[in-house]
Design an enzyme around this catalytic site. Structure first.
Site, PDB file in Angstrom:
ATOM      1  N   ASP A 107      -3.254  11.696 -34.516  1.00 32.62           N
ATOM      2  CA  ASP A 107      -4.181  12.729 -34.212  1.00 32.62           C
ATOM      3  C   ASP A 107      -3.879  13.375 -32.668  1.00 32.62           C
ATOM      4  OD1 ASP A 107      -6.898  13.567 -33.226  1.00 32.62           O
ATOM      5  OD2 ASP A 107      -7.703  12.318 -34.646  1.00 32.62           O
ATOM      6  N   ASP A 164     -10.849   4.274 -42.093  1.00 35.75           N
ATOM      7  CA  ASP A 164     -12.181   3.824 -42.130  1.00 35.75           C
ATOM      8  C   ASP A 164     -13.102   4.625 -41.561  1.00 35.75           C
ATOM      9  OD1 ASP A 164     -11.282   3.444 -39.161  1.00 35.75           O
ATOM     10  OD2 ASP A 164     -12.969   2.125 -39.119  1.00 35.75           O
TER      11      ASP A 164
HETATM   12  C1  PRP Z   1      -6.302   5.497 -35.313  1.00 32.02           C
HETATM   13  C2  PRP Z   1      -5.104   5.527 -36.151  1.00 32.02           C
HETATM   14  C3  PRP Z   1      -4.065   5.638 -34.927  1.00 32.02           C
HETATM   15  C4  PRP Z   1      -4.921   6.400 -34.041  1.00 32.02           C
HETATM   16  C5  PRP Z   1      -4.671   7.631 -33.898  1.00 32.02           C
HETATM   17  O1  PRP Z   1      -6.649   3.893 -35.050  1.00 32.02           O
HETATM   18  O2  PRP Z   1      -4.864   4.431 -36.980  1.00 32.02           O
HETATM   19  O3  PRP Z   1      -3.575   4.454 -34.749  1.00 32.02           O
HETATM   20  O4  PRP Z   1      -6.242   6.197 -34.473  1.00 32.02           O
HETATM   21  O5  PRP Z   1      -5.101   8.503 -32.980  1.00 32.02           O
HETATM   22  P1  PRP Z   1      -4.310   9.084 -31.591  1.00 32.02           P
HETATM   23  O6  PRP Z   1      -3.044   9.638 -32.129  1.00 32.02           O
HETATM   24  O7  PRP Z   1      -5.292  10.148 -30.985  1.00 32.02           O
HETATM   25  O8  PRP Z   1      -3.782   7.920 -30.684  1.00 32.02           O
HETATM   26  P2  PRP Z   1      -7.754   3.385 -34.848  1.00 32.02           P
HETATM   27  O9  PRP Z   1      -7.937   3.101 -33.176  1.00 32.02           O
HETATM   28  O10 PRP Z   1      -9.048   4.062 -35.405  1.00 32.02           O
HETATM   29  O11 PRP Z   1      -7.684   1.875 -35.367  1.00 32.02           O
HETATM   30  P3  PRP Z   1      -7.569   1.406 -36.988  1.00 32.02           P
HETATM   31  O12 PRP Z   1      -6.191   1.752 -37.444  1.00 32.02           O
HETATM   32  O13 PRP Z   1      -7.813   0.131 -36.804  1.00 32.02           O
HETATM   33  O14 PRP Z   1      -8.709   2.081 -37.725  1.00 32.02           O
END
Ligand code: PRP
Length: 181
Positions: A107, A164
């Site tokens: 993201d 999720d």
């Molecule tokens: C989500 C996804 C990535 C991160 C991406 O993890 O799995 O690890 O966010 O976002 P970024 O590029 O802005 O850093 P999340 O913290 O939602 O945890 P999860 O994988 O346990 O759902």
């Protein structure tokens, strides 16, 4: 088209299991070409990436590899000690290893940006990123641009296939997009 309701929000199927499988195989083929003569270590970021990772490593052809799992805090940055905040710490030595980070979605890129810095400091000889989904319009860190992408997506809320909604619906076999109503 299949739909799902979760917490009052309506979602519709965007990528079917068959489309996902084709995307994963394509990523697997590219990694197989690039790593057939190496022994990569796949570092999977929990929780979301576990579904993609399970499919991806089985889509590889003739790649001798290892896989390990980490989990990092959503609220981290660098702490005052300059260490990453690991909820599940890295349990493998990465010194001199060719590392492939596995993500469900990139993201802003903050997670990848900081993890790459950590892995470099730990002596990884190369670091690449494989992700099922990538939001190019949201990327804030140039070095977090993923090397292997299943699908690009604009800034939309997606669930399923590991992704999720407040911890739920990771087990959906397709990827669903939120409907704007
Ligand atoms: C989500 C996804 C990535 C991160 C991406 O993890 O799995 O690890 O966010 O976002 P970024 O590029 O802005 O850093 P999340 O913290 O939602 O945890 P999860 O994988 O346990 O759902």
């Amino acid at each position: 088209m299949r739909t799902v309701e979760e917490q009052g929000y309506h979602f519709e199927e965007w990528l079917t299991p068959e489309q996902i499988a084709a995307d994963v195989q394509e990523v697997g083929n590219r990694i197989s070409v690039d790593y057939h003569d190496k022994e990569p270590l796949f570092v999977v970021i929990l929780n979301g990436a576990f579904v993609f990772a399970a499919d991806l490593i089985r889509a590889l052809k003739d790649v001798r590899c290892e896989i390990t799992f980490i989990r990092v805090s959503s609220y981290w940055g660098m702490s005052s000690t300059g260490q990453l905040e690991f909820i599940v710490p890295l349990q493998q030595v990465v010194d001199n290893r060719d590392v492939v980070i596995v993500e469900d979605i990139v993201d802003s890129g903050l997670t990848i940006h900081q993890l790459k810095a950590y892995l470099r400091a730990e002596g990884a000889s190369s670091i690449r990123v494989a992700t099922m989904l990538y939001k190019p319009n949201k990327l804030e860190y140039n070095d977090a641009k993923p090397d292997y992408v299943g699908r690009e997506i604009s800034d939309e809320f997606v669930i399923g296939y590991g992704l999720d909604f407040d911890g739920f619906v990771r087990n959906l076999d397709a990827i669903y997009k939120v409907k704007n109503n």
